[in-house]
Structure formats: C-alpha cells, structure tokens
Design a protein around this motif. Structure first.
Motif, PDB file in Angstrom:
ATOM      1  N   VAL A  30       0.836  -1.202   0.000  1.00 37.70           N
ATOM      2  CA  VAL A  30       0.000   0.000   0.000  1.00 37.70           C
ATOM      3  C   VAL A  30       0.871   1.252   0.000  1.00 37.70           C
ATOM      4  O   VAL A  30       0.609   2.204  -0.747  1.00 37.70           O
ATOM      5  CB  VAL A  30      -0.961  -0.016   1.215  1.00 37.70           C
ATOM      6  CG1 VAL A  30      -1.639   1.328   1.388  1.00 37.70           C
ATOM      7  CG2 VAL A  30      -2.000  -1.110   1.052  1.00 37.70           C
ATOM      8  N   LYS A  31       1.924   1.264   0.815  1.00 43.48           N
ATOM      9  CA  LYS A  31       2.822   2.421   0.849  1.00 43.48           C
ATOM     10  C   LYS A  31       3.480   2.638  -0.510  1.00 43.48           C
ATOM     11  O   LYS A  31       3.571   3.780  -0.985  1.00 43.48           O
ATOM     12  CB  LYS A  31       3.896   2.237   1.923  1.00 43.48           C
ATOM     13  CG  LYS A  31       3.368   2.421   3.325  1.00 43.48           C
ATOM     14  CD  LYS A  31       4.480   2.248   4.344  1.00 43.48           C
ATOM     15  CE  LYS A  31       3.950   2.379   5.758  1.00 43.48           C
ATOM     16  NZ  LYS A  31       5.002   2.191   6.763  1.00 43.48           N
ATOM     17  N   SER A  32       3.928   1.581  -1.136  1.00 44.07           N
ATOM     18  CA  SER A  32       4.548   1.701  -2.456  1.00 44.07           C
ATOM     19  C   SER A  32       3.552   2.212  -3.497  1.00 44.07           C
ATOM     20  O   SER A  32       3.897   3.046  -4.334  1.00 44.07           O
ATOM     21  CB  SER A  32       5.107   0.358  -2.907  1.00 44.07           C
ATOM     22  OG  SER A  32       6.140  -0.059  -2.060  1.00 44.07           O
ATOM     23  N   ALA A  33       2.335   1.722  -3.435  1.00 42.83           N
ATOM     24  CA  ALA A  33       1.310   2.156  -4.382  1.00 42.83           C
ATOM     25  C   ALA A  33       1.009   3.641  -4.203  1.00 42.83           C
ATOM     26  O   ALA A  33       0.823   4.372  -5.184  1.00 42.83           O
ATOM     27  CB  ALA A  33       0.044   1.332  -4.207  1.00 42.83           C
ATOM     28  N   ILE A  34       0.958   4.098  -2.960  1.00 43.04           N
ATOM     29  CA  ILE A  34       0.697   5.513  -2.696  1.00 43.04           C
ATOM     30  C   ILE A  34       1.843   6.373  -3.225  1.00 43.04           C
ATOM     31  O   ILE A  34       1.616   7.428  -3.834  1.00 43.04           O
ATOM     32  CB  ILE A  34       0.458   5.746  -1.194  1.00 43.04           C
ATOM     33  CG1 ILE A  34      -0.884   5.130  -0.791  1.00 43.04           C
ATOM     34  CG2 ILE A  34       0.484   7.230  -0.844  1.00 43.04           C
ATOM     35  CD1 ILE A  34      -1.148   5.107   0.693  1.00 43.04           C
ATOM     36  N   ILE A  35       3.069   5.929  -3.025  1.00 41.37           N
ATOM     37  CA  ILE A  35       4.231   6.672  -3.531  1.00 41.37           C
ATOM     38  C   ILE A  35       4.178   6.765  -5.053  1.00 41.37           C
ATOM     39  O   ILE A  35       4.413   7.841  -5.632  1.00 41.37           O
ATOM     40  CB  ILE A  35       5.544   6.016  -3.056  1.00 41.37           C
ATOM     41  CG1 ILE A  35       5.704   6.226  -1.557  1.00 41.37           C
ATOM     42  CG2 ILE A  35       6.736   6.563  -3.814  1.00 41.37           C
ATOM     43  CD1 ILE A  35       6.833   5.434  -0.928  1.00 41.37           C
ATOM     44  N   LEU A  37       1.510   6.573  -6.950  1.00 38.93           N
ATOM     45  CA  LEU A  37       0.385   7.442  -7.296  1.00 38.93           C
ATOM     46  C   LEU A  37       0.774   8.906  -7.170  1.00 38.93           C
ATOM     47  O   LEU A  37       0.517   9.709  -8.077  1.00 38.93           O
ATOM     48  CB  LEU A  37      -0.819   7.124  -6.406  1.00 38.93           C
ATOM     49  CG  LEU A  37      -2.064   7.966  -6.634  1.00 38.93           C
ATOM     50  CD1 LEU A  37      -2.640   7.680  -8.018  1.00 38.93           C
ATOM     51  CD2 LEU A  37      -3.090   7.681  -5.557  1.00 38.93           C
ATOM     52  N   ILE A  38       1.408   9.275  -6.065  1.00 42.38           N
ATOM     53  CA  ILE A  38       1.814  10.671  -5.851  1.00 42.38           C
ATOM     54  C   ILE A  38       2.846  11.094  -6.898  1.00 42.38           C
ATOM     55  O   ILE A  38       2.747  12.182  -7.479  1.00 42.38           O
ATOM     56  CB  ILE A  38       2.355  10.861  -4.416  1.00 42.38           C
ATOM     57  CG1 ILE A  38       1.207  10.717  -3.423  1.00 42.38           C
ATOM     58  CG2 ILE A  38       3.043  12.205  -4.254  1.00 42.38           C
ATOM     59  CD1 ILE A  38       1.647  10.660  -1.973  1.00 42.38           C
TER      60      ILE A  38
END
Length: 66
Positions: A30-35, A37-38
C-alpha cells in the motif's frame, strides 16, 4: 524432449517464486502504491505545465504572423 524441458523450467520457476522470492507485506504494498500514485500525479502536473507554456509560446509566435 522439449516438453520435458518446458515442464522442468515451469517447475523450477514455480519453486523459485514460491520459496525463494520475498513478497512484500500488505502495508509495504500500500505504501509503495501511494508513492507511485503521488509521483505519477506530480509528473502529470509537470507535463501539463510544460504543455501550457509551449502552447502559450506558440500562440504568441502565431499572433505575430497575423
């Protein structure tokens, strides 16, 4: 003979993916996906800004032509 090699390769691939690969945890994923995305949003905004600048320069150039 080729079928046997193919089956052997598939078995080795499965074994490596199953037992030798370290998979990320859900939190890491999830953290990687958010990074990602940003970063994608930031890059898209930069490209949009560059497009707007080039568009305005081209409009300025063509306004002198008329």
């Amino acid at each position: 003979m080729k079928k046997l090699k193919l089956l052997t390769d598939l078995e080795e691939s499965y074994t490596e993916l199953r037992y030798k690969t370290s998979w990320p945890t859900r939190t890491q994923l999830v953290k990687s996906a958010i990074i990602v995305l940003i970063a994608s949003i930031i890059i898209a905004l930069i490209v949009l800004l560059m497009d707007q600048v080039v568009d305005n320069i081209m409009k300025l150039i063509y306004s002198f032509k008329n």
